[in-house]
Scaffold this motif. Sequence first.
Motif, PDB file in Angstrom:
ATOM      1  N   VAL A   1       8.455  -3.802 -16.422  1.00 16.94           N
ATOM      2  CA  VAL A   1       7.633  -3.597 -15.229  1.00 16.94           C
ATOM      3  C   VAL A   1       6.381  -4.464 -15.281  1.00 16.94           C
ATOM      4  O   VAL A   1       5.991  -5.086 -14.278  1.00 16.94           O
ATOM      5  CB  VAL A   1       7.272  -2.112 -15.068  1.00 16.94           C
ATOM      6  CG1 VAL A   1       6.236  -1.921 -13.963  1.00 16.94           C
ATOM      7  CG2 VAL A   1       8.522  -1.288 -14.757  1.00 16.94           C
TER       8      VAL A   1
ATOM      9  N   ARG B   1       5.797  -7.147 -12.355  1.00 22.34           N
ATOM     10  CA  ARG B   1       4.728  -6.899 -11.392  1.00 22.34           C
ATOM     11  C   ARG B   1       3.455  -7.691 -11.697  1.00 22.34           C
ATOM     12  O   ARG B   1       2.739  -8.100 -10.782  1.00 22.34           O
ATOM     13  CB  ARG B   1       4.394  -5.407 -11.341  1.00 22.34           C
ATOM     14  CG  ARG B   1       5.471  -4.565 -10.657  1.00 22.34           C
ATOM     15  CD  ARG B   1       4.885  -3.272 -10.115  1.00 22.34           C
ATOM     16  NE  ARG B   1       3.842  -3.523  -9.141  1.00 22.34           N
ATOM     17  CZ  ARG B   1       4.051  -3.776  -7.843  1.00 22.34           C
ATOM     18  NH1 ARG B   1       5.290  -3.821  -7.362  1.00 22.34           N
ATOM     19  NH2 ARG B   1       3.048  -3.970  -7.034  1.00 22.34           N
TER      20      ARG B   1
ATOM     21  N   ALA C   1       8.822   1.087  -9.520  1.00 21.56           N
ATOM     22  CA  ALA C   1       7.641   0.237  -9.373  1.00 21.56           C
ATOM     23  C   ALA C   1       7.712  -0.654  -8.140  1.00 21.56           C
ATOM     24  O   ALA C   1       6.827  -1.487  -7.916  1.00 21.56           O
ATOM     25  CB  ALA C   1       7.481  -0.636 -10.623  1.00 21.56           C
TER      26      ALA C   1
END
Length: 254
Positions: free
Chosen positions: A200, A204, A246
């Motif tokens: 993640v 991100r 996410a």
Amino acid sequence: MTDLVIDLNADLGEGFGRWTLTDDEALLSLVTSANVACGFHAGDPGTMRRVCETAAERGVRIGAQVSYRDLAGFGRRAMDVPADELADEVAYQIGALQVFARAAGAAVSYVKPHGALYNRVVADHEQAAAVAAGARLADPGLVVLCLPDSAMHAQAARVGLPVAAEAFADRAYTAAGTLVPRATPGAVITDPAEVAHRAVALAREGRVTALTGEPVGVRARSLCLHGDTPGAVAAAERVRAALDDAGVRVEAFV
């Protein structure tokens, strides 16, 4: 959350004869790109055929995972191979996989070095140029999947091959943004929760924490999970769920 897109790739087909190393069936339900062993470090013809068939059925992109000729060492032993010989061997491996991909109604979309060869072409421009030459000989439209800002990235771009940068959710990084050698304690991350957390952060934020604690910027279009790592399927399941939570869409890069 901003809608982001990332590819999830895994090393598959890494068995040989009676030995099976990767859970190809399960992983092909979770990844979007399959790095298929082409016979030099693992992967016999039957295994290549089966992985290509399943990948084609599930819409997973097929990539050739090329290696030094090192079946006994699983392609993870350092070797010195003349550049012209390496280029021919890379083309040979891609060609073998192309046969089975075409028979399955698909195609080999990209190429990715494996093991010792992958690590070598991070900094060795001669060997990287040989890999690029071999890939271009097999198919000048092949995408090269490699570390960002590496010799491989530069040499592939130099000969006009498309390049996609990748990052590793289950491998430790140095502060310089390269992979920690496997012999180093902590180099391979096996805890599914930790792998998912790192995935993640990479997807991100484009960052990862080095083994020595420093933040490292890593911008990548694809995340790799090693199919031979213990608990690879559990890790892949956690990664897919974490990326979804996410707001990151998992989609093939090519």
